[in-house]
Design a protein around this motif. Structure first.
Motif, PDB file in Angstrom:
ATOM      1  N   ARG A 141      -1.183  -0.511   6.199  1.00  0.00           N
ATOM      2  CA  ARG A 141      -0.367  -1.445   7.001  1.00  0.00           C
ATOM      3  C   ARG A 141      -1.253  -2.438   7.738  1.00  0.00           C
ATOM      4  O   ARG A 141      -0.967  -3.631   7.776  1.00  0.00           O
ATOM      5  N   THR A 176      -2.590  -5.046   5.284  1.00  0.00           N
ATOM      6  CA  THR A 176      -1.617  -6.087   4.924  1.00  0.00           C
ATOM      7  C   THR A 176      -1.436  -7.091   6.056  1.00  0.00           C
ATOM      8  O   THR A 176      -1.168  -8.270   5.808  1.00  0.00           O
ATOM      9  N   GLN A 177      -1.616  -6.627   7.299  1.00  0.00           N
ATOM     10  CA  GLN A 177      -1.499  -7.539   8.433  1.00  0.00           C
ATOM     11  C   GLN A 177      -2.668  -8.501   8.518  1.00  0.00           C
ATOM     12  O   GLN A 177      -2.589  -9.524   9.204  1.00  0.00           O
ATOM     13  N   ARG A 200       5.099 -11.031   1.967  1.00  0.00           N
ATOM     14  CA  ARG A 200       4.562  -9.693   2.189  1.00  0.00           C
ATOM     15  C   ARG A 200       4.324  -8.939   0.885  1.00  0.00           C
ATOM     16  O   ARG A 200       3.531  -7.985   0.852  1.00  0.00           O
ATOM     17  N   ALA A 204       0.856  -7.120  -0.088  1.00  0.00           N
ATOM     18  CA  ALA A 204       0.777  -5.722  -0.523  1.00  0.00           C
ATOM     19  C   ALA A 204       0.006  -5.593  -1.829  1.00  0.00           C
ATOM     20  O   ALA A 204      -0.799  -4.664  -1.999  1.00  0.00           O
ATOM     21  N   THR A 217       4.330  -2.297  -0.234  1.00  0.00           N
ATOM     22  CA  THR A 217       5.348  -3.280   0.148  1.00  0.00           C
ATOM     23  C   THR A 217       6.165  -2.751   1.324  1.00  0.00           C
ATOM     24  O   THR A 217       6.488  -3.479   2.266  1.00  0.00           O
ATOM     25  N   ALA A 230       4.144  -3.002   4.446  1.00  0.00           N
ATOM     26  CA  ALA A 230       3.962  -4.389   4.873  1.00  0.00           C
ATOM     27  C   ALA A 230       5.205  -4.960   5.557  1.00  0.00           C
ATOM     28  O   ALA A 230       5.102  -5.960   6.264  1.00  0.00           O
TER      29      ALA A 230
END
Length: 305
Positions: free
Chosen positions: A181, A184-185, A192, A196, A249, A252
């Motif tokens: 997580r 992905t940020q 998004r 991912a 995904t 994210a």
């Protein structure tokens, strides 16, 4: 914070795909060492992860998003945690059957909720916490085979190798989710899914380098076995890439804890694969535990609305 409704179908698909992949991987693990069985999902997942990213970019062309300075660090942390978690899960399979080994690892939901609150500041509604509790009870029923146990018997059961390795696996899977997580940020832009997939391709490459190097140095004979098992291992790689793309995904676009709670539906798919694919018998107590897990997922979904 939920940023897209896409997280729910992605998580449900991830659960189904992961259960299928784990069932196939368990068959591979009979002829490979723990590290070799873990490597196949990364090594054979690379081409499929790159195809998923390349195909998505062709369908939805856009400028390459910016990457934050800590992107590789979070990919590496999440990838290493997943290697450890996968090896521990394979070890749990060696102590108990496929369904029970997976059930122990599903304590990851409550561990993930606590860790995501401590490390990411993510909060859940009381209904979602009730769903976690319901799911954990269901998992415990599955892990003990429905036997009536007093407190001493229950603690003794938790001290068994399958429980220790399974619960430890859940802990590292929870850390994996948090690392992914955060990775992905670190990817810029509003898409998004592409974030991912970028994290997936990067993480799988790093995991292959880490576990592949270990195998070459410590178990060179097993590396030859991994390459020779390409027919079955290729299936593991495909299912692993698809499942991870869906998990990533979900991470994210929604809080880690919520994704992992709903991801417990994997237990239902696992029991189906264990019964029909691996020919393992399903007890009445396992059906009760399954019902509680599904009820927990439903409560979590209601709490997210």
């Amino acid at each position: 914070m939920i940023t897209s409704p896409l997280w729910l179908p992605a998580t449900l698909m991830a659960g189904a795909t992961q259960a299928w992949r784990t069932a196939v991987q368990r068959r591979v693990s009979h002829s490979l060492s723990i590290n070799a069985a873990g490597l196949v999902r990364y090594l054979y997942g690379i081409p499929f992860a790159l195809l998923l990213l390349g195909g998505y970019r062709l369908l939805f062309p856009a400028p390459m998003p910016g990457i934050g300075s800590r992107f590789l660090l979070f990919c590496l942390a999440g990838g290493l945690a997943q290697i450890i978690a996968t090896n521990l899960l394979i070890m749990a399979f060696q102590h108990r059957n496929f369904v029970v080994g997976t059930a122990y690892s599903k304590t990851e939901a409550v561990q993930g909720a606590v860790l995501s609150f401590l490390l990411l500041g993510e909060r859940l509604s009381p209904l979602a916490w009730a769903g976690i509790g319901c799911g954990v009870i269901g998992v415990m029923i599955l892990s003990t085979g429905g036997k009536r146990m007093g407190p001493t018997d229950f603690l003794r059961a938790l001290a068994q190798p399958a429980a220790i390795t399974g619960i430890a696996s859940g802990f590292f899977f929870a850390l994996t989710a948090i690392g992914i997580r955060r990775a992905t940020q670190e990817v810029g832009g509003d898409d998004r899914i592409v974030a991912a997939l970028i994290v997936l391709a990067t993480t799988v490459l790093l995991q292959t380098l880490i576990q592949g190097a270990w195998l070459i140095l410590r178990e060179p004979g097993q590396m030859r076995a991994v390459l020779a098992s390409w027919r079955v291992s290729g299936q593991v790689g495909l299912l692993s890439a698809l499942g991870s793309a869906c998990w990533f995904t979900g991470f994210a676009t929604a809080p880690v804890a919520l994704v992992r709670i709903v991801g417990q539906i994997e237990v239902a798919f696992t029991m189906a694969f264990g019964h029909f694919y691996l020919r393992e018998r399903m007890r009445r107590s396992e059906a009760v535990g399954l019902l509680l897990v599904v009820s927990g997922v439903a409560l979590a979904l209601m709490g997210a609305l």
